[in-house]
Design a protein around this motif. Structure first.
Motif, PDB file in Angstrom:
ATOM      1  N   ASN A   9      -3.005   4.885  -6.443  1.00 37.34           N
ATOM      2  CA  ASN A   9      -4.121   5.753  -6.061  1.00 37.34           C
ATOM      3  C   ASN A   9      -3.676   7.201  -6.243  1.00 37.34           C
ATOM      4  O   ASN A   9      -2.882   7.708  -5.462  1.00 37.34           O
ATOM      5  N   GLY A 211      -0.494  -0.786   1.849  1.00 41.36           N
ATOM      6  CA  GLY A 211      -0.420   0.613   1.448  1.00 41.36           C
ATOM      7  C   GLY A 211      -0.005   1.481   2.615  1.00 41.36           C
ATOM      8  O   GLY A 211      -0.404   1.240   3.762  1.00 41.36           O
ATOM      9  N   VAL A 233      -0.308   2.206  -3.831  1.00 42.07           N
ATOM     10  CA  VAL A 233       0.700   3.263  -3.755  1.00 42.07           C
ATOM     11  C   VAL A 233       0.044   4.609  -4.016  1.00 42.07           C
ATOM     12  O   VAL A 233      -0.626   4.778  -5.036  1.00 42.07           O
TER      13      VAL A 233
HETATM   14  C1  PEP Z   1      -2.915   5.661  -0.396  1.00 34.37           C
HETATM   15  O1  PEP Z   1      -3.367   6.696  -0.826  1.00 34.37           O
HETATM   16  O2  PEP Z   1      -3.631   4.650  -0.382  1.00 34.37           O
HETATM   17  C2  PEP Z   1      -1.528   5.628   0.082  1.00 34.37           C
HETATM   18  C3  PEP Z   1      -1.071   4.520   0.577  1.00 34.37           C
HETATM   19  O3  PEP Z   1      -0.811   6.792  -0.020  1.00 34.37           O
HETATM   20  P1  PEP Z   1       0.784   6.986   0.175  1.00 34.37           P
HETATM   21  O4  PEP Z   1       1.462   5.898  -0.619  1.00 34.37           O
HETATM   22  O5  PEP Z   1       1.074   8.340  -0.366  1.00 34.37           O
HETATM   23  O6  PEP Z   1       1.062   6.848   1.626  1.00 34.37           O
END
Ligand code: PEP
Length: 253
Positions: A9, A211, A233
């Motif tokens: 993402n 996530g 991610v």
């Molecule tokens: C996300 O945007 O869904 C996310 C999990 O971000 P990060 O990996 O930066 O925590």
């Protein structure tokens, strides 16, 4: 056996130049595994570029959001059918940043989920609790309510047969904090059980991604858990080398 997914993402990051560099690095360097899929979620304005650079590769692409309406006088909105025009197969639905910053409540998220399905997109439905909710012991209640809204509007579990779930504890997104593999596994198992009560076959096939600050350093331990089928991610997906290493960590499962 469920095929794992590593999805990136990108949020509101990137320029045409950086997108070109990132996708070129990914397509040139990815050693494709039969057991893991890779999906990227660029901002809308880069979907055409993603289509051009990724078509014919093993990497799929999707949108980060869709409108809650099909078409009409909704200035600034982008519909599910519009993104399908860019050969997207996926869209995120109900990401916690959409819920907390743009007021997306369960009903709206459920409506978007159904519009994605109607446009033949695979929705990646995001659920997760805030830190306050976790501290109050409300985690299971919150994520079960968020999933329940979809099951209710969809009239059962059948619509989850072409869908993906992502458990993203809000307190772990972009903070550097990660749920432990055991904390995440507990919620993934509970979500799968909630679907299994309606349809055990669909529950068994459903991919549930974790996530929240996934990085190379924690990816392998998270993906080794029985109900964690890969990762959504954020930050780490903007770095080709880090994202590729996370993808390779999923292969070891
Ligand atoms: C996300 O945007 O869904 C996310 C999990 O971000 P990060 O990996 O930066 O925590």
């Amino acid at each position: 056996m469920r095929k794992l997914i590593i999805a990136g993402n990108w949020k509101m990051h990137g320029t045409r130049t950086s997108v070109q560099a990132l996708l070129t690095d990914l397509t040139k360097q990815l050693i494709v595994s039969d057991s893991v899929e890779m999906i990227v979620f660029p901002p809308f304005v880069f979907l055409e570029q993603a289509q051009r650079l990724l078509e014919g590769s093993a990497i799929k692409w999707g949108a980060q959001n869709i409108a809650a309406e099909q078409s009409g006088a909704f200035t600034g909105e982008i519909s599910a059918t519009m993104i399908s025009d860019f050969a997207c197969q996926y869209t995120l639905i109900g990401h916690s940043e959409r819920r907390s910053l743009y007021g997306e409540v369960d009903d709206m998220v459920a409506k978007k989920f159904m519009l994605a399905k109607q446009a033949r997109l695979t929705p990646v439905l995001c659920v997760g609790e805030t830190l306050i909710e976790r501290e109050k012991g409300l985690t299971q209640q919150v994520v079960s309510r968020q999933l329940g809204a979809i099951l209710q509007l969809a009239g059962g579990a059948e619509n989850l047969s072409q869908a993906i779930l992502a458990y993203e504890p809000v307190w772990a997104i972009g903070t550097g904090l990660t749920a432990t593999p055991e904390q995440a596994q507990e919620i993934h198992a509970m979500l799968r059980q909630q679907v299994a009560q309606l349809n055990p076959t669909i529950a068994q096939q459903l991919r549930i991604l974790y996530g929240g600050s996934v990085k190379v350093a924690n990816a392998k331990a998270l993906f080794s858990m029985p109900d964690i089928d890969g990762g959504l991610v954020g930050g780490a997906s903007l770095d080709a080398q880090e994202f590729l290493q996370i993808y390779y960590s999923a292969q070891a499962k």
